[in-house]
Design an enzyme around this catalytic site. Structure first.
Site, PDB file in Angstrom:
ATOM      1  N   ARG A  94      20.233  19.890  53.024  1.00 45.69           N
ATOM      2  CA  ARG A  94      21.440  20.566  53.543  1.00 45.69           C
ATOM      3  C   ARG A  94      21.990  21.448  52.434  1.00 45.69           C
ATOM      4  O   ARG A  94      22.210  20.989  51.322  1.00 45.69           O
ATOM      5  CB  ARG A  94      22.468  19.523  53.979  1.00 45.69           C
ATOM      6  CG  ARG A  94      23.819  20.088  54.427  1.00 45.69           C
ATOM      7  CD  ARG A  94      23.675  20.920  55.696  1.00 45.69           C
ATOM      8  NE  ARG A  94      24.962  21.184  56.333  1.00 45.69           N
ATOM      9  CZ  ARG A  94      25.819  22.137  55.955  1.00 45.69           C
ATOM     10  NH1 ARG A  94      25.543  22.908  54.908  1.00 45.69           N
ATOM     11  NH2 ARG A  94      26.961  22.311  56.602  1.00 45.69           N
ATOM     12  N   GLU A 102      26.591  26.089  64.473  1.00 47.24           N
ATOM     13  CA  GLU A 102      25.684  25.078  65.008  1.00 47.24           C
ATOM     14  C   GLU A 102      24.830  25.637  66.143  1.00 47.24           C
ATOM     15  O   GLU A 102      25.255  26.550  66.869  1.00 47.24           O
ATOM     16  CB  GLU A 102      26.489  23.890  65.542  1.00 47.24           C
ATOM     17  CG  GLU A 102      27.412  23.226  64.541  1.00 47.24           C
ATOM     18  CD  GLU A 102      26.663  22.455  63.473  1.00 47.24           C
ATOM     19  OE1 GLU A 102      25.460  22.197  63.663  1.00 47.24           O
ATOM     20  OE2 GLU A 102      27.278  22.101  62.464  1.00 47.24           O
ATOM     21  N   ARG A 145      21.236  13.246  53.925  1.00 47.72           N
ATOM     22  CA  ARG A 145      20.542  14.500  53.650  1.00 47.72           C
ATOM     23  C   ARG A 145      20.716  14.888  52.181  1.00 47.72           C
ATOM     24  O   ARG A 145      21.757  14.636  51.581  1.00 47.72           O
ATOM     25  CB  ARG A 145      21.082  15.627  54.541  1.00 47.72           C
ATOM     26  CG  ARG A 145      20.924  15.360  56.023  1.00 47.72           C
ATOM     27  CD  ARG A 145      21.608  16.435  56.858  1.00 47.72           C
ATOM     28  NE  ARG A 145      23.049  16.492  56.602  1.00 47.72           N
ATOM     29  CZ  ARG A 145      23.892  17.267  57.274  1.00 47.72           C
ATOM     30  NH1 ARG A 145      23.439  18.039  58.248  1.00 47.72           N
ATOM     31  NH2 ARG A 145      25.190  17.265  56.983  1.00 47.72           N
TER      32      ARG A 145
END
Length: 221
Positions: A94, A102, A145
């Protein structure tokens, strides 16, 4: 003796019988004791990425000490990729300090400009391309992440910053990971002033973005 990194080179006139066996044994021993390229010193415990990058000069002339070099396997969306080897236990990366619209979110669904952001990232971080990762204070987020600044191996392009400069994301910094906050804000300001990317969207679409304190998002009332 074979050249370094060429453990299996063989003379044109190959020996036979005992002489050949002695030659093969000699080559094996040479590889074991004299040729680092033939060992497994580059492997690391836990299957983590082992390719370490040297210092990388960025566009401002400062030196960036990146921690790993990996290959892109898949682009998830504008600000997230999957790489070929795990680093700190995960292969999902990320990008630090940015938030692209999104494309599939349980709360926001697909936001305006989400597909365009994904396509831009995919065009610059194509599958198989090599990138260098730099970390900040926190190495992973609450979702497990990897958090990273992603550098292109082209002489010093920070992709997180490029994403902002082209208007495909907004600044989203979360302390203590704030190493490039000022640079990111400058890049966002440039994109906004030039009406690039998501900044050219009408107000009824800008309000659909995630609220990161940049004067957009938070719902359309």
């Amino acid at each position: 003796m074979p050249a370094v990194g060429d453990c299996y080179s063989t003379p044109v006139n190959r020996p036979t019988g005992p002489a050949r066996s002695i030659s093969v044994l000699f080559l094996v021993l040479a590889c074991v004791y004299f040729t680092p390229a033939c060992d497994t010193a580059n492997s690391t415990p836990g299957g983590d990425a082992s390719r370490e990058a040297a210092d990388l000069p960025d566009v401002a002339g400062r030196t960036v000490a990146v921690s790993a070099v990996v290959h892109v396997v898949r682009v998830v969306d504008g600000d997230t990729i999957v790489v070929d080897e795990p680093v700190h236990g995960t292969d999902v990366v990320r990008f630090i300090g940015v938030d692209a619209p999104e494309i599939s979110h349980p709360t926001y669904g697909e936001q305006p400009h989400g597909r365009q952001a994904e396509e831009f990232t995919a065009s610059r971080l194509a599958v198989g391309s090599e990138v260098a990762l730099e970390f900040d204070v926190e190495k992973t987020d609450r979702y497990g992440r990897l958090l990273a600044y992603v550098w292109l191996l082209d002489g010093g392009t920070l992709f997180n910053e490029l994403l902002l400069r082209q208007g495909h994301a907004q600044v989203a910094t979360f302390p203590p990971n704030v190493e490039y906050r000022d640079r990111f804000l400058d890049a966002q300001r440039e994109a906004r002033d030039a009406n690039r990317g998501l900044w050219r969207l009408p107000e009824e679409q800008l309000c659909q973005q995630t609220d990161r304190g940049n004067g957009i998002g938070g719902g359309c009332g």
